[in-house]
Design an enzyme around this catalytic site. Structure first.
Site, PDB file in Angstrom:
ATOM      1  N   ASP A 199       4.842  -4.371   1.524  1.00 49.77           N
ATOM      2  CA  ASP A 199       4.102  -3.512   0.621  1.00 49.77           C
ATOM      3  C   ASP A 199       4.415  -2.044   0.932  1.00 49.77           C
ATOM      4  O   ASP A 199       4.553  -1.675   2.099  1.00 49.77           O
ATOM      5  CB  ASP A 199       2.609  -3.786   0.807  1.00 49.77           C
ATOM      6  N   GLU A 264       8.989  -3.346  -1.377  1.00 47.07           N
ATOM      7  CA  GLU A 264       8.467  -2.752  -2.611  1.00 47.07           C
ATOM      8  C   GLU A 264       8.642  -1.237  -2.543  1.00 47.07           C
ATOM      9  O   GLU A 264       8.059  -0.581  -1.678  1.00 47.07           O
ATOM     10  CB  GLU A 264       6.985  -3.081  -2.781  1.00 47.07           C
TER      11      GLU A 264
END
Length: 533
Positions: A199, A264
């Site tokens: 993330d 990401e």
């Protein structure tokens, strides 16, 4: 080692919304395990699980309080082990989220860090003194609203948070933090996970001098719904010190067999370039971004992003996606481009699964699922509540998976944490399974075609110069992929084409012409000799 991930298709599961097996209205690991057959039958290679770790759930699990345990709402570590075993029995790899940029403020490390400036964890988070007038040390903003700094009276300092104030940021300049994060990776690798989705992978390091972010140099006619977008985030993320940390992550993964990583990249400036930089040899295996998550569904956009990546990063590898748990579903964003929801959904699936790179599908895409219209009182997402009514929050895309037409769509015997409404209930798995022409069967056919096509999994891409809204490109030496990205029928000349191959919709090749119906797509041999115009 194999490179199973190269050209693979991963299915993203949002644990809260996939399947609830204990009737409390929230999805759980046991429910996911029971439904894995659906993903295997779809034809995917891997699953990605959004966070299921111990958490206060203020940001639905992206505020982690214990990185090595399962939150009771989702089950136990034994449930996770059972999920891994079942997935592997079905031939599915398992990728799990890692939220390393920040923790929950309830994490024991932060609770210790905030006590004083001398304890063992004092330098594990980003702390800074106030300016002389008491204001935060710089102008950095939180994506969730307001300054990225929260005052703490115990330490008489500010701590940094890019998201909620309850999500303090780790200090990656502290070697002990890096050692701890490596131990977390090894904990899950030793349990059998096949990889990680990182993330906010470009957020880990901040500017050491805490310099102000400048205003975004791009012209803006009016303030956006979220003022975070008014800054050019030169110093609050994307720092060069991130690269050695990514190389250390890769070294950890390479010490195990056949593991992978996905980063990401959340960035509106140079996102494609960062993807390439982060997937250079010795760093992450793959990166994906929000580059195709907007409202533009044009041939020019898709061609530009793919060419930009492979021209700028020939040794890197992308993972392309059209939607995820943070954005409006693609069929809702692109509705005006479709003659019908089903036609648009089927075409978008065929398009995405034709791209060079790896692919990530968001749960429900294979049903043509749409965003759920929610009222303010139905929201749980802090971002959606803060910025109501615009931009649209994230709950609209996170509503439960719909398995059948029964109450709550077969998701739960209780009251779901977000409502299942009639438009979404109509798009369920049972109603589409085995039905010729359904969105689900079109996805199954396209996934089967990609799986058996070496050209689609690994072939290079060459685009044909055609006007909007037609997108045509060759994959490998011989496969032609063609799409009419509009709800209007079109015709072009087509000489030298070979035979039609694979799934198609609305494409007729006759007499040196290609007739392309609304939202048509098709595949042909003979790309090397084809002349289109």
């Amino acid at each position: 080692m194999t490179e199973w991930w190269r050209g693979s298709v991963t299915y993203q599961i949002y644990p809260r919304s996939f399947q609830d097996d204990n009737g409390d209205g929230v999805g759980d690991l046991a429910g996911i395990t029971r439904r894995l057959d659906h993903i295997a039958a779809l034809g995917c290679d891997a699953i990605w699980l959004s966070p299921f770790f111990t958490s206060p759930m203020l940001d639905m699990g992206y505020d982690v309080a214990d990185y090595t345990d399962v939150d009771p709402v989702f089950g136990t570590l034994a449930d996770f082990d059972a999920l891994i075993a079942r997935a592997h029995d079905l031939g599915l790899k398992v990728i799990i989220d890692q939220v390393m940029n920040h923790s929950s403020d309830k994490h024991p490390f932060f609770e210790q860090s905030r006590k004083d400036r001398t304890n063992d964890k004092a330098d594990w988070y980003i702390w800074a003194d106030p300016r002389h007038d008491g204001t935060p040390p710089n102008n950095w903003l939180s994506i969730f609203g307001g300054p990225a700094w929260q005052w703490d009276a115990r330490r008489k300092q500010y701590y940094m948070h890019s998201f909620l104030a309850e999500q303090p940021e780790f200090n990656f300049r502290n070697p002990a933090v890096l050692d701890y994060m490596e131990s977390v990776l090894r904990f899950w690798l030793d349990r059998g996970v096949d990889g990680f989705r990182f993330d906010t992978v470009n957020f880990f390091y901040k500017d050491g001098m805490l310099r102000d972010d400048p205003a975004d140099f791009r012209n803006k006619t009016e303030a956006p719904g979220n003022p975070y977008e008014m800054q050019y985030h030169l110093f609050s993320k994307n720092q060069p010190e991130n690269l050695p940390w990514l190389e250390r992550i890769r070294a950890v993964l390479d010490s195990y067999d056949d593991r992978t990583s996905v980063g990401e990249v959340g960035e509106s400036h140079h996102g494609i370039q960062i993807m390439g930089q982060y997937t250079a040899p010795g760093r992450l295996h793959q990166c994906y971004s929000f580059e195709m998550f907007g409202t533009d569904y044009s041939a020019g956009l898709f061609r530009r992003k793919i060419e930009e990546f492979f021209t700028g990063a020939p040794d890197g590898w992308p993972m392309w996606a059209f939607s995820n748990h943070d954005v409006v579903r693609q069929t809702s964003r692109w509705a005006k481009y479709g003659i019908s929801n089903d036609a648009l959904a089927a075409q978008a699936g065929a398009l995405l699964l034709s791209f060079q790179g790896s692919i990530c599908l968001w749960q429900g895409e294979e049903l043509g699922q749409t965003d759920t219209a929610l009222t303010l009182d139905e929201l749980t997402d802090p971002q959606g509540i803060t910025f109501w009514p615009e931009p649209i929050g994230r709950d609209n895309t996170r509503t439960p998976m719909v398995w059948d037409s029964s109450a709550q769509g077969g998701f739960s015997s209780g009251t779901p944490w977000l409502p299942v409404k009639a438009p979404q209930l109509a798009r369920n798995v049972a109603a589409q399974a085995g039905v010729a022409g359904s969105v689900l069967e079109s996805y199954r056919a396209m996934l089967a075609f990609r799986r058996q096509s070496e050209a689609l999994r690994s072939g290079a891409t060459r685009f044909f110069d055609l006007p909007e809204p037609i997108l045509a490109f060759a994959r490998g030496e011989d496969l032609l992929c063609i799409f009419n990205l509009s709800p209007k029928a079109l015709e072009i000349s087509a000489m030298g084409l070979g035979a039609a191959i694979g799934p198609s919709a609305g494409v007729v090749h006759s007499g040196g012409k290609l007739q392309l119906g609304p939202n048509a797509y098709g595949f042909f041999t003979g790309a090397s000799s084809a002349v289109l115009g």
